[in-house]
Design an enzyme around this catalytic site. Structure first.
Site, mmCIF file in Angstrom:
data_model
loop_
_atom_site.group_PDB
_atom_site.id
_atom_site.type_symbol
_atom_site.label_atom_id
_atom_site.label_comp_id
_atom_site.label_asym_id
_atom_site.label_seq_id
_atom_site.Cartn_x
_atom_site.Cartn_y
_atom_site.Cartn_z
ATOM 1 N N HIS A 19 3.878 5.256 -11.606
ATOM 2 C CA HIS A 19 4.060 3.952 -10.980
ATOM 3 C C HIS A 19 3.226 4.146 -9.656
ATOM 4 C CE1 HIS A 19 6.814 2.732 -14.186
ATOM 5 N NE2 HIS A 19 7.300 4.077 -13.903
ATOM 6 N N LYS B 11 -18.574 4.410 9.037
ATOM 7 C CA LYS B 11 -18.227 4.735 7.294
ATOM 8 C C LYS B 11 -18.678 5.747 6.644
ATOM 9 C CE LYS B 11 -16.509 1.390 5.345
ATOM 10 N NZ LYS B 11 -15.332 1.170 4.693
#
Ligand code: ARG
Length: 483
Positions: free
Chosen positions: A160, A287
């Site tokens: 999960h 980036k």
């Protein structure tokens, strides 16, 4: 020669089809990739016709000579293809007939484009499958290499996307390896059903000529001729199976890439993609984005789309050949190209990604990854597991309230949850110990992970043997036809 004379079916028509009809029905943009298979298939068919005395020996010889010349041109990429002719089969027959006249016009005896295209496509798909298995091998190999260096790297295992239990990074990588091994097996299995010859099914009902289908199947290295001519011209199960195998493989790649994407985020910091497989931003100078992984994840949708496309094409088709079937190739070719490029890039990414083992280990400190081990400890002291689970749950709640980890509790604190806990508990709580002790078959312990390596090596050996063997068989068969 005018266009009307060039189409293969002009005889019955008093006037030519509208330009837009020809453009609409043409498959040439897609099926020119079948050229070499079409020529090889024709070589086999012509050899059989001559052997059976259906065409004259000399005609068989001139057909073979002409086709070999066309084959050489096709391999060089210089086949003069006329975009006005509706498909690759028409083009090749037209080129041959221009070269050798009537002898060429005898090639299509006892054959139809319906069995011809099915044969070509199966031949194309055999090579495609071998190329795919080879590309899967590359990624499996990269995963196993990285796994063999990271058996002792400990990271959180997730369910999960929540911290669950500590695992070895190698174990995690080998889970991806297992999925890919099944993909390779699925493709190999699909190969068996692809490797059946429809040639000689003719238009749909077989033919009145005394053809030898076993012989053409053998010449083209097919396992056998198909048993039913209606099925032979209409069966595209092999395409659907291939597309399913490609889709599931794309899903596996997407899942792997999803992890690479978020592992490279600063929040996780588990991995850094190599510059070679990253790109930057046009506005944000700082980036470095994992675009290759993202695109691989994104492209899985297109492969699933190709599978659905094919299934929808097939679902309501009556027997036998219907022109809808022409749509099979665009979906299949696109999915194949995508699968192979995604696999090759994924292998390169996995081979070069830098894992941050300190960040991974640090991440195991929080999230009570050793809670199950504490429960298992209580079980060794005689407590039933369900009760142990409850005891540890209460201890975890206590830790959350006091901002502590289980291993930071004092013995007295721990004993307040169960009298069964003794000093020896501190030997079971470190995550390294948790990993080490999971020695069940298929478990994450560095003591048993090597079992996966030896099984994995055998799987790799099987795959490469299959690819080599089949490539050899096909190569020899084609060589004999071209001699
Ligand atoms: N281009 C067709 C296909 O890809 C093969 C030709 C069959 N055409 C025909 N009119 N029966 O399926």
């Amino acid at each position: 020669m005018g266009q009307e004379q060039k189409v293969l079916w002009s005889g019955r028509f008093s006037q030519g089809a509208a330009e837009e009809t020809l453009a609409f029905t043409s498959s040439l943009a897609v099926d020119r990739r079948l050229a070499r298979y079409d020529i090889l298939g024709s070589l086999a068919h012509a050899r059989m016709l001559a052997r059976q005395g259906i065409i004259a020996e000399e005609d068989g010889e001139s057909i073979a000579a002409g086709l070999k010349q066309l084959y050489a041109q096709a391999e060089e990429g210089t086949l003069p293809i006329d975009p006005k002719l509706e498909d690759i089969h028409s083009n090749i027959e037209f080129l041959l007939t221009s070269m050798i006249k009537d002898a060429g016009a005898r090639l299509h005896t006892g054959r139809s484009r319906n069995d011809q295209v099915a044969t070509d496509l199966r031949m194309w798909q055999r090579d495609a499958i071998l190329e795919t298995i080879d590309a899967i091998y590359g990624l499996e190999h990269a995963l196993m290499e990285r796994a063999s260096d990271t058996v002792d790297v400990i990271m959180p295992g997730f369910t999960h996307v929540q911290h669950a239990q500590p695992i070895s990074l190698a174990h995690h990588l080998m889970a991806h390896f297992q999925r890919l091994t099944r993909d390779a097996e699925r493709f190999a299995d699909c190969y068996r059903r692809t490797n059946i010859s429809p040639l000689g099914s003719a238009a749909l009902a077989g033919t009145t000529y005394n053809i030898d289908r076993l012989y053409t199947a053998e010449l083209l290295s097919f396992d056998a001729p198909c048993a039913n001519s209606l099925d032979g011209v209409s069966d595209r199960d092999f395409v659907a199976e291939h597309l399913f195998a490609a889709s599931l493989c794309a899903v596996h790649l997407s899942s792997l890439c999803e992890e690479l994407v978020y592992w490279s985020s600063p929040e996780f910091g588990f991995a850094e993609m190599d510059d070679a497989y990253s790109t930057g931003s046009s506005i944000m100078p700082q980036k470095k984005n994992p675009d290759v992984a993202e695109l691989t994840r994104g492209r899985a949708g297109a492969s699933i789309g190709d599978l659905v496309n094919m299934l929808c094409t097939l679902k309501a088709l009556p027997l036998s050949y219907n022109r809808d079937l022409q749509e099979d190739k665009a979906a299949l070719f696109a999915a194949h190209d995508r699968t192979v490029s995604c696999l090759r890039l994924a292998a390169a990414m996995v081979a070069t990604v830098r894992f941050d083992s300190e960040r991974m280990l640090a991440a195991t400190r929080d999230g009570f990854l050793n809670a199950t081990d504490l429960a298992d400890y209580l079980v060794t002291k005689g407590l039933p597991f369900r009760k142990a689970h409850e005891v540890v749950g209460a201890a975890v709640r206590h830790c959350i309230e006091h901002g502590k980890r289980l291993e930071e509790l004092t013995l007295d604190e721990l004993r307040s949850f169960s009298e069964l806990i003794g000093e020896d508990v501190f030997a079971v709580l470190p995550v390294e110990r948790c990993v080490l002790r999971r020695m069940s078959v298929g478990g994450t312990s560095p003591n048993v992970i090597p079992m996966q390596f030896s099984q994995g090596m055998s799987a790799l050996r099987r795959q490469s043997e299959m690819v080599q063997k089949e490539k050899g068989r096909l190569g020899r068969a084609y060589q004999q036809l071209l001699e």
